[in-house]
Design a protein around this motif. Structure first.
Motif, PDB file in Angstrom:
ATOM      1  N   ASP A  12      -6.815   3.182 -11.121  1.00 52.84           N
ATOM      2  CA  ASP A  12      -6.545   2.279 -10.000  1.00 52.84           C
ATOM      3  C   ASP A  12      -5.142   1.686 -10.063  1.00 52.84           C
ATOM      4  O   ASP A  12      -4.894   0.604  -9.531  1.00 52.84           O
ATOM      5  CB  ASP A  12      -7.587   1.159  -9.961  1.00 52.84           C
ATOM      6  N   ALA A  13      -4.214   2.395 -10.700  1.00 51.90           N
ATOM      7  CA  ALA A  13      -2.825   1.931 -10.732  1.00 51.90           C
ATOM      8  C   ALA A  13      -2.116   2.268  -9.423  1.00 51.90           C
ATOM      9  O   ALA A  13      -1.518   1.395  -8.780  1.00 51.90           O
ATOM     10  CB  ALA A  13      -2.086   2.542 -11.916  1.00 51.90           C
TER      11      ALA A  13
ATOM     12  N   GLY B 273      -0.316   5.348  -0.550  1.00 47.45           N
ATOM     13  CA  GLY B 273       0.126   4.245   0.288  1.00 47.45           C
ATOM     14  C   GLY B 273      -0.208   2.871  -0.222  1.00 47.45           C
ATOM     15  O   GLY B 273      -0.024   1.879   0.507  1.00 47.45           O
ATOM     16  N   SER B 274      -0.662   2.743  -1.453  1.00 47.83           N
ATOM     17  CA  SER B 274      -1.053   1.432  -1.956  1.00 47.83           C
ATOM     18  C   SER B 274      -0.991   1.418  -3.481  1.00 47.83           C
ATOM     19  O   SER B 274      -0.651   2.420  -4.115  1.00 47.83           O
ATOM     20  CB  SER B 274      -2.468   1.080  -1.481  1.00 47.83           C
ATOM     21  N   ILE B 275      -1.307   0.264  -4.058  1.00 51.09           N
ATOM     22  CA  ILE B 275      -1.390   0.117  -5.505  1.00 51.09           C
ATOM     23  C   ILE B 275      -2.670  -0.654  -5.826  1.00 51.09           C
ATOM     24  O   ILE B 275      -3.329  -1.187  -4.941  1.00 51.09           O
ATOM     25  CB  ILE B 275      -0.164  -0.617  -6.090  1.00 51.09           C
ATOM     26  N   GLY B 276      -3.010  -0.741  -7.101  1.00 50.44           N
ATOM     27  CA  GLY B 276      -4.234  -1.415  -7.496  1.00 50.44           C
ATOM     28  C   GLY B 276      -4.179  -2.913  -7.263  1.00 50.44           C
ATOM     29  O   GLY B 276      -3.108  -3.528  -7.298  1.00 50.44           O
TER      30      GLY B 276
ATOM     31  N   LEU C 228       6.104  -0.222  -3.200  1.00 46.07           N
ATOM     32  CA  LEU C 228       7.027   0.174  -4.269  1.00 46.07           C
ATOM     33  C   LEU C 228       8.485  -0.020  -3.904  1.00 46.07           C
ATOM     34  O   LEU C 228       9.367   0.227  -4.719  1.00 46.07           O
ATOM     35  CB  LEU C 228       6.787   1.648  -4.628  1.00 46.07           C
ATOM     36  N   SER C 229       8.759  -0.477  -2.691  1.00 46.21           N
ATOM     37  CA  SER C 229      10.160  -0.697  -2.282  1.00 46.21           C
ATOM     38  C   SER C 229      10.626  -2.072  -2.741  1.00 46.21           C
ATOM     39  O   SER C 229       9.831  -3.014  -2.853  1.00 46.21           O
ATOM     40  CB  SER C 229      10.289  -0.582  -0.762  1.00 46.21           C
TER      41      SER C 229
ATOM     42  N   LEU D  65       3.586  -3.162 -11.248  1.00 50.38           N
ATOM     43  CA  LEU D  65       4.772  -2.536 -10.666  1.00 50.38           C
ATOM     44  C   LEU D  65       5.645  -1.903 -11.748  1.00 50.38           C
ATOM     45  O   LEU D  65       6.175  -0.801 -11.564  1.00 50.38           O
ATOM     46  CB  LEU D  65       5.568  -3.565  -9.872  1.00 50.38           C
ATOM     47  N   GLU D  66       5.794  -2.588 -12.869  1.00 42.21           N
ATOM     48  CA  GLU D  66       6.577  -2.022 -13.971  1.00 42.21           C
ATOM     49  C   GLU D  66       5.925  -0.758 -14.516  1.00 42.21           C
ATOM     50  O   GLU D  66       6.615   0.231 -14.815  1.00 42.21           O
ATOM     51  CB  GLU D  66       6.728  -3.068 -15.083  1.00 42.21           C
ATOM     52  N   SER D  67       4.609  -0.763 -14.638  1.00 42.91           N
ATOM     53  CA  SER D  67       3.893   0.429 -15.120  1.00 42.91           C
ATOM     54  C   SER D  67       4.131   1.612 -14.198  1.00 42.91           C
ATOM     55  O   SER D  67       4.409   2.731 -14.645  1.00 42.91           O
ATOM     56  CB  SER D  67       2.387   0.146 -15.206  1.00 42.91           C
TER      57      SER D  67
END
Length: 211
Positions: free
Chosen positions: A151-152, A156-159, A208-209, A172-174
């Motif tokens: 789920d990282a 179009g999305s992140i965890g 991620l931008s 975000l760093e990962s």
């Protein structure tokens, strides 16, 4: 290596069944519907070697014990979440209205650091990708060009990072330091939703931008 994405349970978590030419198999994140997963594996005459967990949230572990007992195989999880399998508060099942606690017995093997994980004919680079949860890991197979990101990272999305142990900046760093360093053609097999690629997420993922 071949892989089959199997959305399971009320949250449609993606369990993955991996296989090779020798009919060896690995199971990634069996979150629910154990009987269905067993049927698929046996229907294809596969020989499971282990269960790999990207993390230990309830929707990723619900069928762990059913599969491990049926096939007599070990379970791998990161050491930072070794006690989450048996703790319904930490794994989140008490936080959601699913009507039951979800637990599993302790893992057989703990992933303590990044490196190479070889099981039978499968070989993965294991990346620590915390942020969604403290013990989140991603499994990258270079030969097949695929990373199982848990789920990282999603299409179009992140965890989400509002659950216990979550950290938005860390996530975000990962993603940027581990996942986006992979070749752009790498397939991302996420814990929910459709597959995507590293290049597509670099170009279009709004989360991620501006990092």
């Amino acid at each position: 290596m071949k892989w089959l994405q199997c959305p399971v349970g009320p949250l449609q978590e993606n369990a993955y069944i991996l296989s090779n030419k020798e009919k060896e198999s690995l199971i990634v994140d069996p979150g629910s519907e154990g009987k269905r997963l067993i049927h698929i594996i046996e229907e294809h005459s596969l020989k499971p070697l282990a269960i790999l967990l990207t993390h230990a949230h309830f929707d990723h572990i619900g069928a762990v014990d059913e599969l491990r007992d049926h096939f007599s195989i070990p379970v791998y999880v990161h050491t930072n979440e070794q006690d989450w399998l048996s703790d319904s508060t930490k794994n989140g099942s008490l936080l959601f209205p699913i009507g039951k606690e979800v637990t599993a017995r302790d893992a057989d093997h703990l992933i303590k650091e990044e490196g190479c994980l070889t099981l039978g004919g499968f070989s993965f680079s294991v990346f620590e990708t915390p942020g969604h949860s403290p013990g989140s890991v991603s499994f990258y197979n270079k030969e097949a060009g695929i990373v199982f990101s848990g789920d990282a990272l999603f299409q179009g999305s992140i965890g989400r990072t509002d659950l216990p142990g979550g950290n938005h900046q860390q996530l975000l760093e990962s993603i940027h330091k581990k996942l986006l360093e992979l070749p752009e053609g790498t397939v991302v097999a996420p814990g929910h939703g459709p597959e995507t690629t590293i290049g597509q997420e670099m170009d279009t993922n709004p989360f991620l931008s501006g990092f």
